[in-house]
Design an enzyme around this catalytic site. Structure first.
Site, PDB file in Angstrom:
ATOM      1  N   ASP A 139       0.731  -1.150   0.021  1.00  0.00           N
ATOM      2  CA  ASP A 139       0.004  -0.019  -0.033  1.00  0.00           C
ATOM      3  C   ASP A 139       0.864   1.331   0.193  1.00  0.00           C
ATOM      4  OD1 ASP A 139      -2.091   1.523   0.153  1.00  0.00           O
ATOM      5  OD2 ASP A 139      -2.357   1.476   2.125  1.00  0.00           O
ATOM      6  N   PHE A 140       0.334   2.446  -0.399  1.00  0.00           N
ATOM      7  CA  PHE A 140       0.981   3.621  -0.480  1.00  0.00           C
ATOM      8  C   PHE A 140       0.774   4.234   0.834  1.00  0.00           C
ATOM      9  CE2 PHE A 140       1.850   8.175  -1.568  1.00  0.00           C
ATOM     10  CZ  PHE A 140       3.051   7.944  -2.141  1.00  0.00           C
ATOM     11  N   ASP A 141      -0.269   5.120   1.099  1.00  0.00           N
ATOM     12  CA  ASP A 141      -0.633   5.962   2.022  1.00  0.00           C
ATOM     13  C   ASP A 141      -0.714   5.212   3.543  1.00  0.00           C
ATOM     14  OD1 ASP A 141      -1.216   8.703   0.869  1.00  0.00           O
ATOM     15  OD2 ASP A 141      -2.272   7.116  -0.082  1.00  0.00           O
ATOM     16  N   ASP A 332      -2.227  -0.767   5.451  1.00  0.00           N
ATOM     17  CA  ASP A 332      -2.688  -0.085   6.652  1.00  0.00           C
ATOM     18  C   ASP A 332      -4.244   0.145   6.962  1.00  0.00           C
ATOM     19  OD1 ASP A 332      -2.513   2.268   5.040  1.00  0.00           O
ATOM     20  OD2 ASP A 332      -2.837   3.339   7.045  1.00  0.00           O
TER      21      ASP A 332
END
Length: 385
Positions: A139-141, A332
């Site tokens: 995931d990024f954020d 997350d």
């Protein structure tokens, strides 16, 4: 606790063996002839349920029928042995049930182990030894990049782009995010990466590859219309930030007051009433409007792993994949739970990112990492043999 008392009497009436369960409630009884224990059973296997003794209760047994204060009598020593065996099995079963209940309660309250702890690293290493390569889906954020108040300003920390470049040179690696794929490619300029944007509704392979997959492209006009309507209807609410992520309209509520949140929810619900081909999904400080299609990060990850195996010239069938490219998924958000669930049963290594270790019952992940800095530390270990 219940206490056993055993007495043997060699009086004229013959040997009497009284096994007495003594509890604080046990009192004296008038002397009388005791009924045979377990009426309705065989001689050697009395029908013990007649006891009707509940947990914490008591009863007394004598060997031989005579005037006694015992509640029951048994006729043979083999019946005594049968009774003792029965009581032992009942106690064991009760202990097992109690132990299972405690284990279940403890399991529900147990927290995930940190993936950087040595015992967990050994578990991960043991699983990876059975495949040819790990395949990373990240995931990024909140996973690679820290969460920021302004979603538009989210960027990777220094050194992470270099880390991803080195990682993708060694192992197939993908960014799986709710962000539009064009934004991800601009922010993470690494030619060797796979990208799954808009929660996997659009997928692209590394530069020069033919990997390209789009889900629900026919709904792009519907989503664009929804973005325009939401923009006009939400503009009066302080703190709302609307982000057009191509296949997803993201309503960021991190800076919205609790008093204004009901109004935001009402506006999104009213929009969905008007557009039945779209649906709502709630993440951490974000409400998303997506296509009404059963597609999510878990489905996208599965498609990516298959494509990665094919690109490497490895078997890509569902049963062969774990022996070729084993997924390591790190995320997350609530949306990452779909991917974690796909990896149950040793089909991969699901890792959730949280400030504190979450309870097992609250996530489908198997391990946890503290923050993007610890994620980078974990990934850097795969740069070395």
């Amino acid at each position: 606790e219940l206490e056993w008392a055993a007495e043997e009497d060699d009086t004229e009436g013959g040997s009497e063996l009284a096994h007495t369960l003594i509890s604080p409630r046990a009192g004296t009884a008038a002397t009388a002839v005791a009924p045979v224990l377990g009426l309705g059973g065989s001689v050697d296997q009395p029908a013990l349920p007649i006891l009707g003794v509940e947990t914490g209760g008591c009863f007394t047994v004598t060997l031989g029928n005579r005037s006694t204060q015992a509640r029951y009598f048994l006729q043979t020593t083999s019946q005594v042995q049968g009774l003792l065996l029965h009581l032992a099995s009942v106690s064991a079963a009760a202990g097992t049930c109690q132990g299972a209940g405690l284990a279940a309660a403890e399991s529900a309250q147990a927290r995930l182990p940190n993936a950087m702890e040595r015992p967990q690293l050994l578990r991960i290493q043991e699983r990876l030894a059975k495949c040819l390569t790990p395949a990373f889906c990240l995931d990024f954020d909140g996973t690679l990049a820290p969460i920021v108040r302004d979603p538009a300003s989210a960027r990777l920390p220094p050194g992470v782009v270099k880390l991803l470049r080195q990682l993708s040179d060694r192992h197939p690696t993908a960014i799986v995010s709710g962000r539009a794929i064009e934004k991800l490619q601009a922010w993470v300029d690494v030619p060797g990466l796979y990208f799954a944007g808009s929660h996997g509704f659009e997928i692209r392979g590394p530069n020069g590859s033919q990997v390209n997959y789009t889900v629900a492209a026919q709904l792009l006009p519907e989503i664009a219309l929804a973005v325009g309507l939401l923009r006009s209807r939400l503009e009066s609410i302080p703190g709302v930030q609307l982000e057009d992520n191509k296949f997803v309209a993201s309503v960021h509520t991190r800076n919205v007051s609790s008093a204004d949140l009901p109004a935001v929810n009402a506006i999104v619900d009213a929009l969905l009433e008007e557009h039945p081909l779209l649906r709502r999904h709630v993440g951490i400080h974000v409400i998303e409007v997506r296509p009404q299609i059963h597609w999510h990060k878990g489905k996208a990850m599965d498609w990516l792993i298959k494509s990665m195996a094919q690109m490497l010239g490895l078997p890509s069938g569902a049963h062969a994949r774990n022996e070729t490219a084993l997924p390591i998924y790190i995320g997350d958000d609530v949306s990452d739970e779909d991917a974690f669930a796909e990896l149950r049963g040793d089909r991969g290594i699901p890792i959730v990112v949280r400030p504190e270790a979450p309870l097992r019952k609250d996530t489908a992940a198997e391990f946890w990492l503290r923050d993007p800095a610890q994620v980078a530390e974990f990934l850097s270990m795969f740069l070395h043999s």
